[in-house]
Write a protein that holds these residues in place. Structure first.
Motif, PDB file in Angstrom:
ATOM      1  N   THR A 273      24.497 -27.831  -3.354  1.00 15.02           N
ATOM      2  CA  THR A 273      23.940 -26.819  -4.441  1.00 15.02           C
ATOM      3  C   THR A 273      23.921 -27.546  -5.872  1.00 15.02           C
ATOM      4  N   VAL A 274      24.587 -28.727  -5.921  1.00 15.78           N
ATOM      5  CA  VAL A 274      24.505 -29.442  -7.340  1.00 15.78           C
ATOM      6  C   VAL A 274      23.268 -30.126  -7.382  1.00 15.78           C
ATOM      7  N   ALA A 275      22.370 -30.240  -6.113  1.00 19.08           N
ATOM      8  CA  ALA A 275      21.240 -30.700  -6.225  1.00 19.08           C
ATOM      9  C   ALA A 275      20.130 -30.035  -7.047  1.00 19.08           C
ATOM     10  N   SER A 276      20.332 -28.898  -7.370  1.00 19.68           N
ATOM     11  CA  SER A 276      19.515 -28.059  -8.082  1.00 19.68           C
ATOM     12  C   SER A 276      19.586 -28.042  -9.468  1.00 19.68           C
ATOM     13  N   ALA A 277      20.986 -28.625 -10.019  1.00 20.73           N
ATOM     14  CA  ALA A 277      21.145 -28.571 -11.496  1.00 20.73           C
ATOM     15  C   ALA A 277      20.244 -29.402 -12.081  1.00 20.73           C
ATOM     16  N   PRO A 278      19.906 -30.490 -11.671  1.00 19.96           N
ATOM     17  CA  PRO A 278      19.099 -31.394 -12.777  1.00 19.96           C
ATOM     18  C   PRO A 278      17.568 -30.511 -13.162  1.00 19.96           C
ATOM     19  N   PHE A 279      17.044 -29.691 -12.314  1.00 16.05           N
ATOM     20  CA  PHE A 279      16.090 -28.915 -12.539  1.00 16.05           C
ATOM     21  C   PHE A 279      16.299 -27.912 -13.790  1.00 16.05           C
ATOM     22  N   LEU A 280      17.527 -27.478 -13.789  1.00 18.80           N
ATOM     23  CA  LEU A 280      18.091 -26.570 -14.875  1.00 18.80           C
ATOM     24  C   LEU A 280      18.276 -27.384 -16.070  1.00 18.80           C
ATOM     25  N   ILE A 281      18.943 -28.292 -16.277  1.00 22.27           N
ATOM     26  CA  ILE A 281      19.378 -29.169 -17.244  1.00 22.27           C
ATOM     27  C   ILE A 281      18.018 -29.650 -17.827  1.00 22.27           C
ATOM     28  N   LEU A 282      16.875 -29.891 -17.271  1.00 21.86           N
ATOM     29  CA  LEU A 282      15.817 -30.167 -17.607  1.00 21.86           C
ATOM     30  C   LEU A 282      15.036 -29.112 -18.491  1.00 21.86           C
ATOM     31  N   GLY A 283      15.279 -28.163 -17.776  1.00 24.81           N
ATOM     32  CA  GLY A 283      14.799 -26.663 -18.664  1.00 24.81           C
ATOM     33  C   GLY A 283      15.514 -26.573 -20.120  1.00 24.81           C
ATOM     34  N   ILE A 284      16.837 -26.729 -20.131  1.00 23.37           N
ATOM     35  CA  ILE A 284      17.524 -26.536 -21.180  1.00 23.37           C
ATOM     36  C   ILE A 284      17.212 -27.463 -22.256  1.00 23.37           C
ATOM     37  N   GLY A 285      17.350 -28.816 -21.664  1.00 25.39           N
ATOM     38  CA  GLY A 285      16.933 -29.919 -22.772  1.00 25.39           C
ATOM     39  C   GLY A 285      15.674 -29.697 -23.291  1.00 25.39           C
ATOM     40  N   VAL A 286      14.672 -29.401 -22.600  1.00 23.21           N
ATOM     41  CA  VAL A 286      13.173 -29.333 -23.095  1.00 23.21           C
ATOM     42  C   VAL A 286      13.207 -28.012 -24.256  1.00 23.21           C
ATOM     43  N   ASP A 287      13.795 -27.130 -23.780  1.00 24.25           N
ATOM     44  CA  ASP A 287      13.956 -25.903 -24.709  1.00 24.25           C
ATOM     45  C   ASP A 287      14.498 -26.338 -26.185  1.00 24.25           C
ATOM     46  N   ASP A 288      15.542 -27.109 -26.027  1.00 26.99           N
ATOM     47  CA  ASP A 288      16.209 -27.491 -27.368  1.00 26.99           C
ATOM     48  C   ASP A 288      15.517 -28.466 -28.017  1.00 26.99           C
ATOM     49  N   MET A 289      14.575 -29.267 -27.296  1.00 24.62           N
ATOM     50  CA  MET A 289      13.590 -30.026 -27.946  1.00 24.62           C
ATOM     51  C   MET A 289      12.567 -29.339 -28.722  1.00 24.62           C
ATOM     52  N   PHE A 290      12.045 -28.639 -28.307  1.00 22.93           N
ATOM     53  CA  PHE A 290      10.996 -27.590 -28.721  1.00 22.93           C
ATOM     54  C   PHE A 290      11.663 -26.989 -30.167  1.00 22.93           C
ATOM     55  N   ILE A 291      12.569 -26.518 -29.915  1.00 20.44           N
ATOM     56  CA  ILE A 291      13.237 -25.803 -31.133  1.00 20.44           C
ATOM     57  C   ILE A 291      13.537 -26.869 -32.438  1.00 20.44           C
ATOM     58  N   LEU A 292      14.035 -27.973 -31.843  1.00 18.90           N
ATOM     59  CA  LEU A 292      14.077 -29.041 -33.151  1.00 18.90           C
ATOM     60  C   LEU A 292      12.640 -29.776 -33.654  1.00 18.90           C
TER      61      LEU A 292
END
Length: 944
Positions: A312-331
């Motif tokens: 199940t951890v194999a799906s985590a990178p997809f989630l982290i990518l979304g969170i990281g990109v979201d923070d990037m756009f805010i900054l």
């Protein structure tokens, strides 16, 4: 702006982030290079990935302390296995290979079909490996366990026409799990036809290495078998589920590269600028790289620490990518609103001051949501939550260090007006006579001369000029409320349609041989379910008539259940009574009962495994009941609950057990644990929001958004054929984090706004963050959309629920929440009330001075560069109450040398220079609210 006093943390944190931003801005290379070294060092932990993999289905997808596991421990402690193998009495599923052979002519009980079945059986027994089947097989009576139907026809297909096969029991042998889809002769129990036959090949469990080799040879043989003429074959082994489950991890690896390529491409496209200096191509690239480094660092660290790595951890990178990109756009959005003439470190300090609190809120909520998920009794969920929460922490750290440092370096390039690709200096204005293409490629560094910030992007203009004003219209708000009510109604309906539990077939890929076997099993062998073990715990007086009457009453209660076959009942007690009746024994006497029991067990050796008779005491015993028509997850859940309830109501101490109960136990905890996790996480989210969002009402709206999105995701996932299981439980935890992300950004921007009215606050919040939120949502959805093409149920489920989470979270963030906030902006009401009181006081003070030209300030003026002028105006009507005119924009030139108010947009009442109330003449007053200052203009201004 009036704030409710809940900003005890927000103010010092903002100041702290401002100082930290200046530190990063002053030493960017340290904060850029150090994360690279940390990622490289900790990323080496991936060498332990193979050793840390934990893909045992029972271990990962069943409750850690499930009741069935305790029941199994009781069975294994009290009932010994003898040399005579009995599938009925296994405490586990056993070690086996199995075939389901179906006839192409809809009847397997024909000579040609049975001839091919016998041929397949012989080929299985002759599989060419180091040790043959005969040396590994489970035995009874000194010979390998055979298949009952083949025993009945004595391995001679032609005898089928001479034998009348009784169904489901033939001469005491149960055939319900052997023959499938049986048609009986009219008015008889004789089988006329059957569409399928199932063969089992059980192995001894002493040497797991040798049995695993044989099972792999079994799979290899049938994966390449093409000799079927009249039958079709599906195959399965006790190792198949785990092997296919493990192979699914490898199948998703190619999707990672596609996802990151899409994320980088989408981020670059959304950050493209026609200005060759202000272009943010490299910024977007490093933003995605920052998320990738976070995954590398966190996974490597946990692998170094020995943490199990579930699939199940194999799906985590997809989630982290979304969170990281979201923070990037805010900054990026906050960076673009800083003054381009300021020092780069000051720009980053201002960026962190505005954005860092917002991304801190979402990071804290996401991390705590996943850490709370560690309370669940499923190891697969724990593993996912641990890896994901750690990744989110590193993603946050790298966003304010690694990514912030690159923003500084990119800002220095922009301040020198260097080209984004060639890094050569370019002119700020296009020379006369040059083409448009020259202007696009060789001229840059444009900025807004009025604000000093970078030019506003078209999508930001869209949110400010079109979308936000449209959203704040009264009739639009009514439509939004109606749309929300429809959304809520459909979601609640869907919540009542949800199904529980994970289907084990879904743990294999769609094209796996396991799926075909499960499909055939469900199609042909669902009439008869598992044979349930009912255990009498502890010492029990079997010879006492009162006790036996209670036991018989309990047995009848079991038989009266709708899913129990009354006529199929295996009990040593029943047989012993029959034995005692024929031998004329008085079994109601204790010594006679015990003295003759050993003799009985010598004649009926199968029952030896059903009684723990040691030291002349019976410590436990068991009998068996047969279930019927158990084909769906709901059937399994109802069966388990009713069997346990019946056993608990019995005055005799009973427990029920079957090896499949290990997997059915998820039904007992999945709903309660999901609700518990959601409730606790939501409460924690509320607490964090109250601490960091300086308005308790908006914190409540963030919590409301969480609940609303969860209801929507749960309802629509049921309508999208997604069950509530350990996989969807994980994503529902994710749901909480993402729903906070969208609503918290907008809510924080709303309450931080200096605008005087709720509608204007909503417009400014959407103008500032609408496009970054949209960018993050679209990039995340397009990043996980590749999972929809996966052949594995787990990853398709991840995509479905992530799509619902992002879609509904986005809709709440840029539609529902802004509208709802305009209805409940208490602080705006307080501010408006303050203005009215101040204006009334000024009017009273200025009576009789209608022709004086002066500007009075109630508070100290502030710097116009950071503040905008807000305005309102009033005059008294005949009933001495304030009246408001219809606003009309005009450009004023004010008397005096007040440069702060020069060339400001204001409104006036242009048609009534004076009016009279109670024989008193009053001048028309105009009020300009400038930050916390209140100005009154007592004379009609001069037109330009």
């Amino acid at each position: 702006m009036c704030r409710c006093k809940t900003d005890c943390l927000e103010k010092p944190l903002s100041s702290g982030f401002r100082c930290f931003g200046r530190l990063v801005g002053s030493h960017p290379w340290w904060f850029l290079i150090l994360p690279l070294f940390v990622s490289g060092g900790l990323g080496a932990g991936f060498i332990f990935l193979r050793d840390r993999q934990a893909n045992g289905i029972e271990d990962q997808f069943t409750p850690v302390n499930g009741l069935a596991k305790r029941e199994r421990a009781f069975v294994q402690d009290h009932f010994r296995n003898t040399e005579d193998f009995s599938q009925l009495r296994l405490s586990t599923e056993g070690t086996f290979g199995s075939l389901i052979i179906t006839s192409l002519k809809d009847n397997i009980l024909l000579v040609d079909e049975l001839t091919e079945v016998i041929n397949l059986d012989q080929q299985v027994r002759r599989l060419n490996i180091e040790k043959p089947f005969a040396s590994l097989c489970a035995r009874t009576g000194g010979t390998c366990v055979s298949n009952p139907l083949l025993d009945i026809i004595n391995y001679t297909a032609s005898k089928i026409s001479d034998i009348a096969i009784e169904y489901p029991t033939h001469k005491g042998v149960f055939l319900g799990s052997v023959l499938g889809d049986v048609q009986l002769e009219e008015g008889s129990s004789r089988a006329r036809s059957a569409k399928a036959i199932r063969l089992f090949y059980f192995l001894k469990e002493e040497n797991s290495t040798e049995t695993a080799q044989w099972l792999k040879a079994f799979i290899h043989f049938f994966s390449n078998y093409t000799g079927q003429k009249t039958v079709s074959v599906s195959y399965f082994t006790s190792l198949s589920r785990e092997e296919e489950f493990e192979s699914s991890t490898a199948s998703v690896i190619p999707l990672f590269s596609i996802t990151y390529f899409l994320a980088i491409t989408i981020s670059i496209i959304s950050c493209l600028r026609l200005d060759c200096v202000r272009n943010k191509v490299w910024v977007a690239t490093f933003g995605v790289l920052s998320a990738g480094l976070a995954v590398l660092t966190s996974f490597g660290l946990l692998l170094f620490c020995g943490m199990p790595f579930a699939m199940t951890v194999a799906s985590a990178p997809f989630l982290i990518l979304g969170i990281g990109v979201d923070d990037m756009f805010i900054l990026i959005s906050c960076w673009q609103q800083t003054n381009v003439h300021d020092q780069v470190e000051d720009r980053l300090a201002d960026t962190y001051k505005e954005a860092a609190i917002s991304i801190t809120i979402t990071t804290l909520t996401d991390v705590l949501a996943f850490y709370i998920g560690l309370m669940t009794p499923f190891r697969s969920v724990r593993s996912f939550c641990l890896y994901t929460s750690t990744s989110i922490l590193f993603c946050y750290i790298y966003s304010v260090t690694f990514f912030g440092a690159f923003l500084v370096l990119n800002g220095r390039r922009e301040s020198r007006n260097h080209h984004w690709l060639t890094c050569k200096e370019v002119p700020e204005e296009c020379p006369i006579g040059q083409s448009k293409w020259y202007e696009l490629c060789c001229v840059g560094g444009a900025y807004d001369p009025h604000t000093g910030s970078e030019e506003i992007q078209p999508m930001n203009h869209f949110f400010k000029r079109y979308y936000a004003p449209f959203l704040t219209k009264p009739w639009t708000k009514r439509c939004v409320i109606l749309l929300y009510m429809i959304y809520l109604a459909v979601s609640i309906y869907g919540c009542f349609q949800i199904k529980e539990g994970i289907d084990l077939r879904n743990l294999a890929a769609d094209d796996s041989y396991v799926v075909k076997y499960y499909d055939d099993e469900k199609t042909y062998f669902s009439e008869y379910g598992p044979n349930i073990m009912v255990i009498i715990r502890g010492e029990f007086s079997y010879w006492d008539e009162k006790n036996m009457s209670d036991l018989e009453s309990c047995v009848e209660n079991f038989k009266n259940l709708s899913f129990i076959e009354k006529d199929i009942f295996t009990s040593w007690i029943k047989s012993y009574k029959y034995y005692g009746h024929h031998t004329k024994l008085n079994l109601s006497a204790e010594h006679i009962f015990k003295d003759n029991l050993r003799k009985f067990l010598r004649f009926y050796s199968d029952f030896r495994q059903d009684i723990n008779f040691t030291n002349n005491s019976i410590h436990a015993s068991r009998f068996f009941i047969q279930t019927v028509n158990i084909s769906t997850a709901i059937d399994e859940m109802n069966m388990l609950n009713k069997l346990r309830d019946t056993a608990q109501r019995c005055p005799v101490p009973l427990l029920v057990y079957h090896p499949t109960f290990i997997y059915h136990d998820q039904y007992a905890v999945i709903v309660s644990n999901t609700i518990q996790n959601i409730a606790v996480t939501t409460a924690v989210m509320l607490f964090i929001s109250l601490m960091l969002i300086p308005n308790p009402l908006c914190s409540l709206w963030v919590t409301f958004s969480i609940a609303s999105v969860i209801v929507g995701v749960t309802g629509f996932m049921a309508l999208w054929d997604v069950n509530l299981d350990t996989i969807s439980m994980i994503i529902l935890v994710v749901c909480i984090g993402f729903s906070v992300d969208f609503s918290a950004h907008i809510s924080y921007a709303f309450v931080s706004s200096k605008k005087p009215t709720a509608n204007e606050k909503a417009v400014e919040a959407l103008f500032s963050l609408g496009y970054p939120i949209l960018q993050g949502a679209v990039s995340t959805i397009l990043g996980v959309v590749v999972l929809s093409a996966s052949k594995n149920y787990i990853f398709r489920t991840f995509f479905k629920i992530m799509f619902l989470v992002i879609f509904f979270g986005l809709f709440h963030g840029i539609t529902f929440i802004p509208v709802f906030l305009t209805f409940f902006d208490m602080c705006s009401l307080t501010w408006s009330t303050k203005i009215n009181k101040d204006k009334q006081g000024l009017e009273d003070q200025d009576t009789g001075n209608s022709h004086s030209n002066n500007i009075q300030s109630k508070t100290k003026q502030t710097d116009l560069k950071e503040k905008q002028i807000y305005y309102n105006h009033t005059f008294l009507s005949d009933n001495n109450k304030p009246c408001y005119s219809k606003s009309c924009p005009a450009i004023w030139s004010l008397a005096g040398n007040n440069e702060h108010l020069q060339n400001s947009q204001m409104c006036m009442i242009s048609t009534i220079p004076m009016f009279t109330v109670d024989s008193q003449t009053y001048a028309v007053h105009m009020y300009a609210a400038y930050d916390n200052a209140m100005f009154t203009i007592n004379s009609p201004p001069k037109w330009i």
